[in-house]
Design a protein around this motif. Structure first.
Motif, mmCIF file in Angstrom:
data_model
loop_
_atom_site.group_PDB
_atom_site.id
_atom_site.type_symbol
_atom_site.label_atom_id
_atom_site.label_comp_id
_atom_site.label_asym_id
_atom_site.label_seq_id
_atom_site.Cartn_x
_atom_site.Cartn_y
_atom_site.Cartn_z
ATOM 1 N N HIS A 206 -53.766 -15.375 13.932
ATOM 2 C CA HIS A 206 -52.590 -16.026 13.341
ATOM 3 C C HIS A 206 -51.409 -15.072 13.250
ATOM 4 O O HIS A 206 -50.275 -15.417 13.604
ATOM 5 N N LYS A 207 -51.665 -13.850 12.793
ATOM 6 C CA LYS A 207 -50.583 -12.881 12.620
ATOM 7 C C LYS A 207 -49.916 -12.527 13.949
ATOM 8 O O LYS A 207 -48.697 -12.370 14.033
ATOM 9 N N LEU A 208 -50.721 -12.407 15.008
ATOM 10 C CA LEU A 208 -50.157 -12.008 16.292
ATOM 11 C C LEU A 208 -49.432 -13.139 16.996
ATOM 12 O O LEU A 208 -48.486 -12.909 17.749
ATOM 13 N N LEU A 209 -49.856 -14.376 16.781
ATOM 14 C CA LEU A 209 -49.269 -15.497 17.504
ATOM 15 C C LEU A 209 -48.113 -16.155 16.768
ATOM 16 O O LEU A 209 -47.293 -16.832 17.389
ATOM 17 N N ASN A 210 -48.036 -15.978 15.453
ATOM 18 C CA ASN A 210 -46.945 -16.590 14.695
ATOM 19 C C ASN A 210 -45.644 -15.839 14.991
ATOM 20 O O ASN A 210 -45.528 -14.647 14.715
ATOM 21 N N PRO A 211 -44.631 -16.530 15.556
ATOM 22 C CA PRO A 211 -43.401 -15.843 15.966
ATOM 23 C C PRO A 211 -42.630 -15.189 14.829
ATOM 24 O O PRO A 211 -41.838 -14.275 15.065
ATOM 25 N N LYS B 55 -38.460 -28.166 29.499
ATOM 26 C CA LYS B 55 -37.384 -28.903 30.151
ATOM 27 C C LYS B 55 -36.068 -28.878 29.369
ATOM 28 O O LYS B 55 -35.167 -29.678 29.617
ATOM 29 N N THR B 56 -35.949 -27.960 28.417
ATOM 30 C CA THR B 56 -34.698 -27.780 27.691
ATOM 31 C C THR B 56 -34.241 -26.329 27.828
ATOM 32 O O THR B 56 -35.060 -25.424 28.028
ATOM 33 N N LYS B 57 -32.930 -26.115 27.725
ATOM 34 C CA LYS B 57 -32.393 -24.768 27.852
ATOM 35 C C LYS B 57 -32.676 -23.963 26.589
ATOM 36 O O LYS B 57 -32.582 -24.457 25.475
ATOM 37 N N TYR B 58 -33.038 -22.715 26.797
ATOM 38 C CA TYR B 58 -33.367 -21.834 25.682
ATOM 39 C C TYR B 58 -32.858 -20.429 25.995
ATOM 40 O O TYR B 58 -33.078 -19.920 27.098
ATOM 41 N N LYS B 59 -32.182 -19.805 25.025
ATOM 42 C CA LYS B 59 -31.717 -18.438 25.208
ATOM 43 C C LYS B 59 -32.690 -17.486 24.534
ATOM 44 O O LYS B 59 -32.973 -17.599 23.334
ATOM 45 N N THR B 60 -33.203 -16.551 25.300
ATOM 46 C CA THR B 60 -34.177 -15.614 24.770
ATOM 47 C C THR B 60 -33.523 -14.658 23.769
ATOM 48 O O THR B 60 -32.317 -14.394 23.826
ATOM 49 N N LEU B 61 -34.331 -14.155 22.872
ATOM 50 C CA LEU B 61 -33.847 -13.207 21.877
ATOM 51 C C LEU B 61 -33.638 -11.835 22.515
ATOM 52 O O LEU B 61 -34.178 -11.554 23.577
ATOM 53 N N PRO B 62 -32.838 -10.978 21.865
ATOM 54 C CA PRO B 62 -32.622 -9.637 22.408
ATOM 55 C C PRO B 62 -33.944 -8.917 22.676
ATOM 56 O O PRO B 62 -34.920 -9.072 21.935
ATOM 57 N N ALA B 63 -33.950 -8.143 23.753
ATOM 58 C CA ALA B 63 -35.166 -7.455 24.186
ATOM 59 C C ALA B 63 -34.820 -6.017 24.544
ATOM 60 O O ALA B 63 -33.653 -5.628 24.583
ATOM 61 N N ARG B 64 -35.842 -5.227 24.806
ATOM 62 C CA ARG B 64 -35.641 -3.871 25.317
ATOM 63 C C ARG B 64 -36.059 -3.849 26.776
ATOM 64 O O ARG B 64 -37.106 -4.395 27.136
ATOM 65 N N CYS B 65 -35.248 -3.233 27.607
ATOM 66 C CA CYS B 65 -35.537 -3.225 29.038
ATOM 67 C C CYS B 65 -35.011 -1.938 29.659
ATOM 68 O O CYS B 65 -33.926 -1.469 29.315
ATOM 69 N N ILE C 290 -40.577 -7.647 24.591
ATOM 70 C CA ILE C 290 -40.105 -8.852 23.911
ATOM 71 C C ILE C 290 -40.980 -9.096 22.683
ATOM 72 O O ILE C 290 -42.054 -8.516 22.549
ATOM 73 N N HIS C 291 -40.514 -9.959 21.776
ATOM 74 C CA HIS C 291 -41.355 -10.332 20.640
ATOM 75 C C HIS C 291 -41.418 -11.857 20.492
ATOM 76 O O HIS C 291 -41.603 -12.386 19.402
ATOM 77 N N GLU C 292 -41.254 -12.514 21.632
ATOM 78 C CA GLU C 292 -41.451 -13.959 21.682
ATOM 79 C C GLU C 292 -42.678 -14.243 22.547
ATOM 80 O O GLU C 292 -43.291 -13.325 23.087
ATOM 81 N N GLY C 293 -43.009 -15.512 22.696
ATOM 82 C CA GLY C 293 -44.169 -15.846 23.504
ATOM 83 C C GLY C 293 -44.040 -17.197 24.180
ATOM 84 O O GLY C 293 -44.997 -17.971 24.206
ATOM 85 N N LYS C 294 -42.872 -17.472 24.743
ATOM 86 C CA LYS C 294 -42.685 -18.736 25.445
ATOM 87 C C LYS C 294 -43.500 -18.737 26.736
ATOM 88 O O LYS C 294 -43.794 -17.682 27.307
ATOM 89 N N ASN C 295 -43.838 -19.917 27.203
ATOM 90 C CA ASN C 295 -44.659 -20.052 28.404
ATOM 91 C C ASN C 295 -43.990 -19.390 29.613
ATOM 92 O O ASN C 295 -42.861 -19.721 29.950
ATOM 93 N N ARG C 296 -44.676 -18.428 30.213
ATOM 94 C CA ARG C 296 -44.208 -17.703 31.399
ATOM 95 C C ARG C 296 -42.799 -17.133 31.180
ATOM 96 O O ARG C 296 -41.965 -17.091 32.091
ATOM 97 N N GLN C 297 -42.562 -16.647 29.988
ATOM 98 C CA GLN C 297 -41.221 -16.212 29.605
ATOM 99 C C GLN C 297 -40.694 -15.062 30.443
ATOM 100 O O GLN C 297 -39.545 -15.091 30.900
ATOM 101 N N VAL C 298 -41.503 -14.023 30.643
ATOM 102 C CA VAL C 298 -41.019 -12.855 31.377
ATOM 103 C C VAL C 298 -40.649 -13.233 32.808
ATOM 104 O O VAL C 298 -39.607 -12.808 33.336
ATOM 105 N N ARG C 299 -41.471 -14.027 33.455
ATOM 106 C CA ARG C 299 -41.184 -14.469 34.826
ATOM 107 C C ARG C 299 -39.881 -15.264 34.879
ATOM 108 O O ARG C 299 -39.063 -15.088 35.793
#
Length: 234
Positions: free
Chosen positions: A62-67, A101-111, A142-151
């Motif tokens: 729960h702790k790891l998956l809760n955004p 199927k909706t537009k989403y802006k990812t949160l700030p990340a380190r790259c 990143i600290h999100e977990g959207k489906n196939r987010q990095v790709r």
């Protein structure tokens, strides 16, 4: 109450992050024998590689998956093309992707752009290459977990992902753990590396530190004392 168990797996390409599959594809069972009550925390797609946590600790899950807890996940990403500073800045600031199927802006990340690691094992099967088009590597946190987010993120800035490897969750990293390797860690070490409070889960007092050597007979990645093989079997 059964004791809590914590395994770290270096999942290979082409292995499903689950223990059964009706289509006969490779699953986590191909990597070794696990207790009957453990399950993977989150997912790592069939075509992705790297760190996967397997446990029966529901609170840790729960702790790891809760955004809202915003746990950092770090990936090594091989992209098509020589990635630019402009693209890296876009990834850091947040880029627009499609989620359900909706537009989403990812949160700030380190790259950051990195060289290909010297100890990086070649993928099986090999990554596809196109003549006259170079590839490059980035390390993305990143600290999100959207489906196939990095790709989706790298594609949105014009650099499609060719290979994706999860290197770490917070300070828990796959260090010298070979592809397909499995190691069992004790609760205290897991909570420390994942930056979780010690009251996560409620493992009984009998849960002592044990380690299991990774498969393949390679060197243990320096996590601590060795553990006997788990008694439970899948």
């Amino acid at each position: 109450m059964s004791e809590y168990r914590y395994f770290v797996v270096n999942k290979p390409y082409g292995v499903l992050p689950q223990f059964s599959d009706h289509d006969g594809r490779k699953t986590l069972k191909s990597l070794g024998k696990f207790p009957s009550d453990v399950y993977p925390v989150g997912r790592l797609d069939l075509d992705s590689e790297g760190l996967l946590i397997i446990t029966n600790d529901k609170m840790l899950n729960h702790k790891l998956l809760n955004p809202k807890f915003e746990h950092n996940k770090t990936y090594l990403v091989q992209v098509e093309g020589d990635i630019t500073d402009e693209a890296i800045k876009k990834l850091e600031k947040g880029t627009e992707i499609s989620v359900n199927k909706t537009k989403y802006k990812t949160l700030p990340a380190r790259c950051k752009k990195v060289e290909k690691p010297e100890n990086l094992e070649e993928r099986d099967p090999p990554v596809r290459f196109r003549k006259n088009i170079p590839t490059s590597f980035i390390e993305l946190t990143i600290h999100e977990g959207k489906n196939r987010q990095v790709r989706k993120m790298t594609a949105s800035v014009g650099f499609p992902c060719l290979r994706l490897i999860r290197l770490a969750v917070e300070d828990l990293r796959i260090v010298n753990l070979p592809r397909g390797g499995v190691i069992e860690l004790d609760k205290e070490f897991m909570l420390e590396k994942l930056k979780l409070k010690k009251d996560t889960g409620s493992a009984p007092r009998t849960n002592q530190a044990r380690h299991r050597k990774p498969s393949g007979g390679s060197k243990r990645p320096g996590y601590g004392r060795p553990k006997p093989k788990p008694k439970g079997r899948r």
